[in-house]
Motif scaffolding. Structure first.
Motif, PDB file in Angstrom:
ATOM      1  N   MET A 246      52.472  49.108  43.722  1.00  0.00           N
ATOM      2  CA  MET A 246      52.493  47.875  44.526  1.00  0.00           C
ATOM      3  C   MET A 246      51.174  47.680  45.260  1.00  0.00           C
ATOM      4  N   GLY A 247      50.616  48.753  45.786  1.00  0.00           N
ATOM      5  CA  GLY A 247      49.324  48.662  46.474  1.00  0.00           C
ATOM      6  C   GLY A 247      48.221  48.240  45.522  1.00  0.00           C
ATOM      7  N   ASP A 248      48.232  48.778  44.321  1.00  0.00           N
ATOM      8  CA  ASP A 248      47.224  48.409  43.327  1.00  0.00           C
ATOM      9  C   ASP A 248      47.328  46.933  42.972  1.00  0.00           C
ATOM     10  N   ARG A 249      48.545  46.466  42.735  1.00  0.00           N
ATOM     11  CA  ARG A 249      48.739  45.034  42.437  1.00  0.00           C
ATOM     12  C   ARG A 249      48.287  44.152  43.596  1.00  0.00           C
ATOM     13  N   TYR A 250      48.634  44.544  44.811  1.00  0.00           N
ATOM     14  CA  TYR A 250      48.275  43.743  45.980  1.00  0.00           C
ATOM     15  C   TYR A 250      46.760  43.674  46.154  1.00  0.00           C
ATOM     16  N   VAL A 251      46.093  44.803  46.035  1.00  0.00           N
ATOM     17  CA  VAL A 251      44.642  44.828  46.228  1.00  0.00           C
ATOM     18  C   VAL A 251      43.931  44.053  45.130  1.00  0.00           C
ATOM     19  N   ARG A 252      44.407  44.159  43.916  1.00  0.00           N
ATOM     20  CA  ARG A 252      43.755  43.427  42.825  1.00  0.00           C
ATOM     21  C   ARG A 252      43.972  41.920  42.927  1.00  0.00           C
ATOM     22  N   ARG A 253      45.188  41.505  43.280  1.00  0.00           N
ATOM     23  CA  ARG A 253      45.474  40.064  43.322  1.00  0.00           C
ATOM     24  C   ARG A 253      44.940  39.400  44.581  1.00  0.00           C
ATOM     25  N   THR A 254      45.137  40.021  45.712  1.00  0.00           N
ATOM     26  CA  THR A 254      44.761  39.380  46.973  1.00  0.00           C
ATOM     27  C   THR A 254      43.259  39.454  47.240  1.00  0.00           C
TER      28      THR A 254
ATOM     29  N   TRP B 274      41.876  51.625  50.852  1.00  0.00           N
ATOM     30  CA  TRP B 274      42.782  51.707  49.719  1.00  0.00           C
ATOM     31  C   TRP B 274      42.592  53.033  48.973  1.00  0.00           C
TER      32      TRP B 274
END
Length: 143
Positions: free
Chosen positions: A79-87, A12
């Motif tokens: 979007m990548g930041d949101r995905y990495v933080r949530r998932t 990431w």
């Protein structure tokens, strides 16, 4: 820190570094385009007769394109930041944050040369007379 967290931080970080570089160079290119537009506009307002001016429509097309690039890469970064933080529950602290920052910096520096090359082309397109047309003809002849 587990290996999966380390791999996630490095992957990431590399992607985020590349996306951040593309956002920065797109914004700088947009500044070049605005400067070229103001230069053309100032020449017209001062009523100087100059034959070698870049057409404003070429600069406007380039400006729209680089602004879309900046928006696209900014959205990908968000979007990548949101995905990495949530998932993956990834936080930018500790060793994971350090690994992320290191990977982002390495990718940023590694692609800086190509970014500089792109910026020189954007400057030439927006400031040198007939460069965009010559470049388009050359690319068409190569293909």
């Amino acid at each position: 820190m587990s290996y999966s967290t380390l791999i996630l931080a490095l992957a990431w970080g590399a992607l985020a570094g590349y996306f951040a570089l593309r956002v920065v160079d797109s914004l700088v290119a947009a500044g070049f385009c605005v400067h070229g537009l103001l230069k053309v506009r100032w020449s017209r307002l001062s009523k100087k007769v100059t034959t070698g001016q870049v057409k404003p429509d070429v600069i406007l097309r380039l400006l729209v394109r680089v602004c879309l690039y900046a928006l696209f890469f900014l959205v990908l970064l968000q979007m990548g930041d949101r995905y990495v933080r949530r998932t993956f529950w990834f936080e930018y602290v500790g060793n994971a944050g350090l690994s992320f920052a290191l990977a982002a910096t390495v990718m940023f520096v590694f692609h800086l040369r190509w970014s500089w090359y792109r910026l020189r082309i954007y400057w030439k397109i927006s400031h040198e007379y007939d460069y965009a047309e010559k470049r388009r003809r050359t690319l068409l002849l190569r293909n």
